[in-house]
Design an enzyme around this catalytic site. Sequence first.
Site, PDB file in Angstrom:
ATOM      1  N   PHE A 185       0.854  -1.185   0.000  1.00  0.00           N
ATOM      2  CA  PHE A 185       0.000   0.000   0.000  1.00  0.00           C
ATOM      3  C   PHE A 185       0.890   1.234   0.000  1.00  0.00           C
ATOM      4  CE2 PHE A 185      -2.487   3.390   1.870  1.00  0.00           C
ATOM      5  CZ  PHE A 185      -3.748   3.208   1.339  1.00  0.00           C
ATOM      6  N   GLY A 187       0.313   5.304  -1.755  1.00  0.00           N
ATOM      7  CA  GLY A 187      -0.425   6.534  -1.491  1.00  0.00           C
ATOM      8  C   GLY A 187      -1.926   6.350  -1.389  1.00  0.00           C
ATOM      9  N   THR A 266       2.649   0.894 -11.321  1.00  0.00           N
ATOM     10  CA  THR A 266       1.533   1.056 -12.267  1.00  0.00           C
ATOM     11  C   THR A 266       1.965   1.610 -13.619  1.00  0.00           C
ATOM     12  OG1 THR A 266       1.077   3.254 -11.348  1.00  0.00           O
ATOM     13  CG2 THR A 266      -0.160   1.403 -10.431  1.00  0.00           C
ATOM     14  N   ARG A 267       3.252   1.798 -13.839  1.00  0.00           N
ATOM     15  CA  ARG A 267       3.766   2.392 -15.081  1.00  0.00           C
ATOM     16  C   ARG A 267       3.126   3.769 -15.309  1.00  0.00           C
ATOM     17  NH1 ARG A 267       6.647  -0.888 -18.478  1.00  0.00           N
ATOM     18  NH2 ARG A 267       6.198   0.528 -20.198  1.00  0.00           N
ATOM     19  N   GLY A 319       1.961  -4.772  -7.456  1.00  0.00           N
ATOM     20  CA  GLY A 319       1.983  -5.430  -6.157  1.00  0.00           C
ATOM     21  C   GLY A 319       1.795  -6.923  -6.182  1.00  0.00           C
ATOM     22  N   LEU A 321       3.906  -9.250  -7.587  1.00  0.00           N
ATOM     23  CA  LEU A 321       5.140 -10.038  -7.639  1.00  0.00           C
ATOM     24  C   LEU A 321       6.060  -9.770  -6.451  1.00  0.00           C
ATOM     25  CD1 LEU A 321       6.053  -9.596 -11.421  1.00  0.00           C
ATOM     26  CD2 LEU A 321       4.766 -11.464 -10.356  1.00  0.00           C
ATOM     27  N   ILE A 324       8.239  -3.107  -4.016  1.00  0.00           N
ATOM     28  CA  ILE A 324       9.265  -2.166  -4.448  1.00  0.00           C
ATOM     29  C   ILE A 324       9.720  -1.380  -3.219  1.00  0.00           C
ATOM     30  CG2 ILE A 324       9.730  -0.150  -5.885  1.00  0.00           C
ATOM     31  CD1 ILE A 324       7.426  -1.244  -7.733  1.00  0.00           C
ATOM     32  N   TYR A 526      -8.729  11.215 -21.900  1.00  0.00           N
ATOM     33  CA  TYR A 526      -9.450  11.052 -20.632  1.00  0.00           C
ATOM     34  C   TYR A 526     -10.931  11.296 -20.894  1.00  0.00           C
ATOM     35  CZ  TYR A 526      -6.564  10.719 -16.354  1.00  0.00           C
ATOM     36  OH  TYR A 526      -5.800  10.289 -15.312  1.00  0.00           O
TER      37      TYR A 526
END
Length: 610
Positions: A185, A187, A266-267, A319, A321, A324, A526
């Site tokens: 977890f 932000g 999340t790239r 999240g 694998l 980070i 968007y």
Amino acid sequence: MSPPISAVKANKPTPNQENQRRDSVIVVNSAVPKNRQDVLKWNGWGYQDSKFVYQDDTNEVRFTGERYPIGELRLPHLMGWVKDNFNVDFSKPKRSQQVPPEDSYPEPRISPENLSKISDLGIAYSTKGIDRLVRAHGQTLHDIYTLRYSNFERIPDVVLWPACHDDVVKLVRCADDNNMVVIPFGGGTAVSGAVECPTGENRTIISLDTSQMNRILWVDRENLVACCESGIIGQDLERELRKLEFTSGHEPDSYEFSSLGGWVATRASGMKKNTYGNIEDLLVHVRMVTPRGVLEKNCLVPRMSCGPDFNHVVMGSEGSLGVITEVTIKIRPLPKCQRFGSIVFPDFESGVRCMREVAKQRCQPSSIRLMDNGQFKFGMILKPETSYLGLLVDSLKRFYVTKIKGFDVDSMCVMTLLFEGDEEDVKAHEKKMYSIGLQFGGMPAGQTNGERGYMLTFVIAYIRDLALEYRVVAESFETSVPWDRAVSLCSNVKQCVATHCRALGIKHFMINCRVTQTYDAGCVVYFYLAFSHDQVDDPVKVHHIIETKARDEIVASGGSISHHHGVGKLRKRWYPSTVSQVGVDLYLATKNQLDPNNIFATNNLVRAKL
């Protein structure tokens, strides 16, 4: 060697680090503290002191607090627009439930033995209900609606706050040895359902909160790179770098609250990617803790040709694998000049053609975004109160644009621009941009409009909380698309949403869009969807139906399932067709190698079959 910028001593460097010219550790005073709920809303977006508030005595809205330019200013045009477009009854607000009392949360599913083993790690932890609840969700419509009006079926059983990389190694080893699940977890800004607990998971779920891993470990002035712990929040990273006259340049819409580790997972993409690049362009080195050990490269170099780049296994892993823990990114000297701008076009198609030409010539400013007519009008109704002179000036501008230039208020759109660099370079860039705009029927609309459009990006997310109080669902979704399909995709998706809204009995709705990023081969779009759910029993379910149809249309029109929000659980139905079955099998093989016991059972991307 550069002098230290902090008296705090850095951890002992590795052999490859010893020859680098580096400043020592910077301890960051985070804008998002360990107890998030003390500063941020527990049931909505952003800071507690910042929100849109309807005042029934004046029938107007104001934005509270002083964190943003529109703070404590009246917004006299907003409620009339809401009334006209959504037929809202302001006398019957649907207030959110209060913070649940401690005895109302589900009991933690954790044995005394496992709790004892967690305690022995020496890492701060909590089983308090509110600590678990605020880490059970991101920022999807489902998440926020559930917080306000319902309850989550499953929340984490315990929250842990590791303080460094070594803490994470111990924690992951403990979870793997004792068959507990770990959900990283950061932000808490995910809009893909990535941090939601799988409802069918019966094992103990640990929420691994990285917020206490927020130091800048070193800054290398010679090579222009900085190594940071993954939990550092975007605005904190930028604030500390600016003190040293550097910038990362990475500024996603959520950068006030999202974390560096989350950007990698999340790239992510930022509003100024034209100058500084996306996260894959900024990333130099990353450490990820997996149940099989730490995945990382052995050196810090600008590029390597040694097989597949495993940085790209980490990026986009969401999240699933590992965790980070440390990220080394490129940094740049602060630009000497920053200037906003804007161009108004007679219609959306003209604006898109202009953006395409700008991309062809590779002369994009740091940020270039195009609002369609609906977005343009919405931006206008968010303008705060102004003086008589301001009203007169606005009237004169409108007269010039509509009467002299002949633009139609119901079709015109606006492009907002941000230029950064040396003064002379910015001047030359502005001249070229406005020249290209003129070729496509555009006319300069001033720096003020450009700055307002840019800054409203950070405020617009707050409006959903007010909308929910008056039974209006509001959500956004994005895609990337080739240039030759951009206009048709926008048209097709709008028509698709309108058709399905009417079929579901929704009379009052809004669907508009903006182009937010440009590339050689395409752009990012968007979409913003809102509808009144006064006559709808389950607005979240209805919204899911409409958005699913819209995404089907996006894919059919040549777009991607996501440009930078990731897949998570919300979009995983499209993941196999996006990467092929061979791609899914390759991901699962990687998952099985790094996490054979499925400790990182997020169920993001695809459900692991181990």
